[in-house]
Scaffold this active site. Structure first.
Site, short mmCIF file in Angstrom:
data_model
loop_
_atom_site.label_atom_id
_atom_site.label_comp_id
_atom_site.label_asym_id
_atom_site.label_seq_id
_atom_site.Cartn_x
_atom_site.Cartn_y
_atom_site.Cartn_z
N ASP A 144 -0.59 -1.60 -0.96
CA ASP A 144 -0.99 -0.33 -0.87
C ASP A 144 -0.46 0.60 -1.89
O ASP A 144 -1.09 1.60 -2.52
CB ASP A 144 -0.95 0.54 0.51
CG ASP A 144 -1.31 -0.10 1.61
OD1 ASP A 144 -2.10 -1.15 1.33
OD2 ASP A 144 -1.18 0.10 2.79
N ASP B 78 -4.51 5.13 -3.59
CA ASP B 78 -3.45 4.00 -3.05
C ASP B 78 -4.18 2.63 -3.97
O ASP B 78 -5.20 2.47 -4.19
CB ASP B 78 -4.16 3.66 -1.55
CG ASP B 78 -3.12 4.50 -0.68
OD1 ASP B 78 -2.31 5.38 -1.13
OD2 ASP B 78 -2.98 4.10 0.62
N HIS C 132 -9.06 1.75 1.79
CA HIS C 132 -8.58 0.68 1.18
C HIS C 132 -9.91 -0.39 1.05
O HIS C 132 -10.50 -0.58 2.17
CB HIS C 132 -7.61 -0.04 1.79
CG HIS C 132 -6.19 0.79 1.74
ND1 HIS C 132 -4.97 0.34 2.52
CD2 HIS C 132 -6.03 1.93 1.14
CE1 HIS C 132 -4.12 1.21 2.43
NE2 HIS C 132 -4.58 2.17 1.50
N ASP D 236 -9.82 -3.59 0.82
CA ASP D 236 -9.85 -4.96 0.98
C ASP D 236 -10.05 -5.40 2.55
O ASP D 236 -9.89 -6.47 2.80
CB ASP D 236 -8.53 -5.39 0.63
CG ASP D 236 -7.23 -4.43 1.04
OD1 ASP D 236 -7.57 -3.56 1.92
OD2 ASP D 236 -6.00 -4.81 0.83
N CYS E 207 -3.02 -7.17 2.62
CA CYS E 207 -2.44 -5.55 2.70
C CYS E 207 -1.01 -5.97 2.68
O CYS E 207 0.19 -5.18 1.82
CB CYS E 207 -2.84 -5.20 3.97
SG CYS E 207 -4.13 -4.61 4.39
#
Ligand code: DAV
Length: 372
Positions: free
Chosen positions: A123, A201, A250, A252, A357
């Site tokens: 992150d 991020d 995020h 992902d 992550c």
């Protein structure tokens, strides 16, 4: 030149220890996050806006700033140890940030906050080739998050890596929409942040050589994306993927490139028909419905959605570490010729994510290429 500096300069002449251009080249060295010292996120509006479940949002308000209870911590620590051991057996060098106490309150001229954790290095740090970039994160509780990585960053720098940080944001009240309410189940997504200053991020970006994909989110605004675009310059190109997530944060759990020409896609967060045209020739693997993890209390206090099933980590173009409790995902990968490596990791969810992550690839064996 002092002997110390001479030695460090000598070191920088050897091959750069930081080299990662995509999500799939053979993984040689990785940073894995820590759980010691983790503190439950603050109840600031930018945090609660990003938490998907109603119960988790409610819980976050009550328990903000507490240390994680030991029953959550001990199970997650156990699974984390197993994951680190697995990486070792696969021949990957694992590096760790320093333990730090994130319950310490800090202040800037405009606000005060406790910290969060260093559980998810993906992150806060972005690796592009031989450069590590510290991200200008939108959560106040993450303001100093990269500090526990500094011993590693300094080491990589002395060994030849490039190290930079995006302008430190002020994170004043003006950045956040005080009237933000979670959006309805359909219709346009609302973001809790505006364009007051660039923020992003690192985990809102994925890398495919000279092409990066990004999602705008509750922690990444247009100015943040533009800052990175200008910072990287030619030959890099950054393409936005429209996320349909109600609480976008995020990329992902939204898309994950697994190999050249092969993209894992979460069909709830992405309208496949609206993917950028450049991906038309790519093989799109539609992620199956996540399998529920039986008896897993962590799902009630997860910082993330159930789509952590998508948050896999590629060891190379074939081998992919995937959550053991996700048989449907394991079967999908097998059907497409991958070699999934199951590993238990569901207890990490309250700490912010899963395999992708919890890691930051420092070195993957391969050169920068253009895949489009
Ligand atoms: O789907 O809730 C979580 C990503 C965590 N790094 C989600 C996004």
């Amino acid at each position: 030149m002092t002997p110390d500096l001479r030695q460090k300069t000598e070191l920088s002449r050897t091959a750069c220890p930081v080299n990662s251009h995509n999500e799939w080249d053979p993984l040689e060295e990785v940073i894995v996050g820590r759980l010691e010292g983790a503190t439950i996120a603050s109840d600031h509006i930018a945090v609660t806006a990003a938490i998907p479940g109603k119960s988790a949002r409610w819980l976050a308000k009550i328990t903000a700033g507490w240390k994680y209870p030991s029953f959550l911590l001990s199970e997650a620590l156990h699974e984390l140890e197993g994951f680190v051991e697995l990486l070792g057996t696969l021949g990957v060098t694992v590096r760790r940030p320093e333990p730090a106490d994130f319950s310490i309150r800090f202040k800037t001229p405009h606000w005060t906050s406790k910290g969060l954790a260093n559980a998810c290095p993906r992150d806060s740090l972005l690796v592009i080739g031989d450069e590590i970039i510290e991200a200008p994160m939108a959560w106040r509780c993450r303001y100093f998050e990269t500090h526990s990585f500094r011993p590693l960053l300094k080491e990589y720098f002395h060994r030849g890596a490039r190290w930079s940080a995006a302008p430190k944001p002020e994170l004043r009240d003006e950045l956040y929409d005080p009237d933000y309410r979670p959006p309805a189940d359909s219709g346009p997504v609302r973001y809790v942040i505006n364009e007051f200053e660039p923020v992003f991020d690192a985990a809102d970006f994925v890398r495919c050589g000279t092409d990066l994909f990004v999602t705008r989110s509750n922690v990444t605004n247009r100015s943040g994306i533009e800052w990175l675009r200008r910072h990287l310059g030619e030959p890099y190109r950054i393409h936005e993927i429209e996320s349909l997530a109600r609480h976008p944060m995020h990329i992902d759990t939204t898309i994950l490139p697994l190999a050249p020409g092969r993209l894992l896609v979460n069909p709830e967060y992405v309208d496949v028909k609206r993917l950028p045209a450049m991906l038309k020739s790519w093989d799109i693997l539609i992620a199956p419905e996540p399998d529920p993890v039986k008896g897993n209390i962590q799902r009630f206090v997860s910082m993330s959605s159930r789509w952590l099933s998508v948050n896999v980590l590629s060891i190379d173009q074939k081998r992919v570490i995937v959550e053991k409790n996700q048989p449907s995902m394991i079967r999908l990968l097998e059907r497409h010729g991958f070699e999934p490596i199951p590993c238990s990791f569901a207890s990490y969810a309250p700490f912010g994510g899963s395999f992708h992550c919890a890691t930051l690839d420092i070195r993957r064996r391969g050169e920068r290429q253009c895949y489009f």
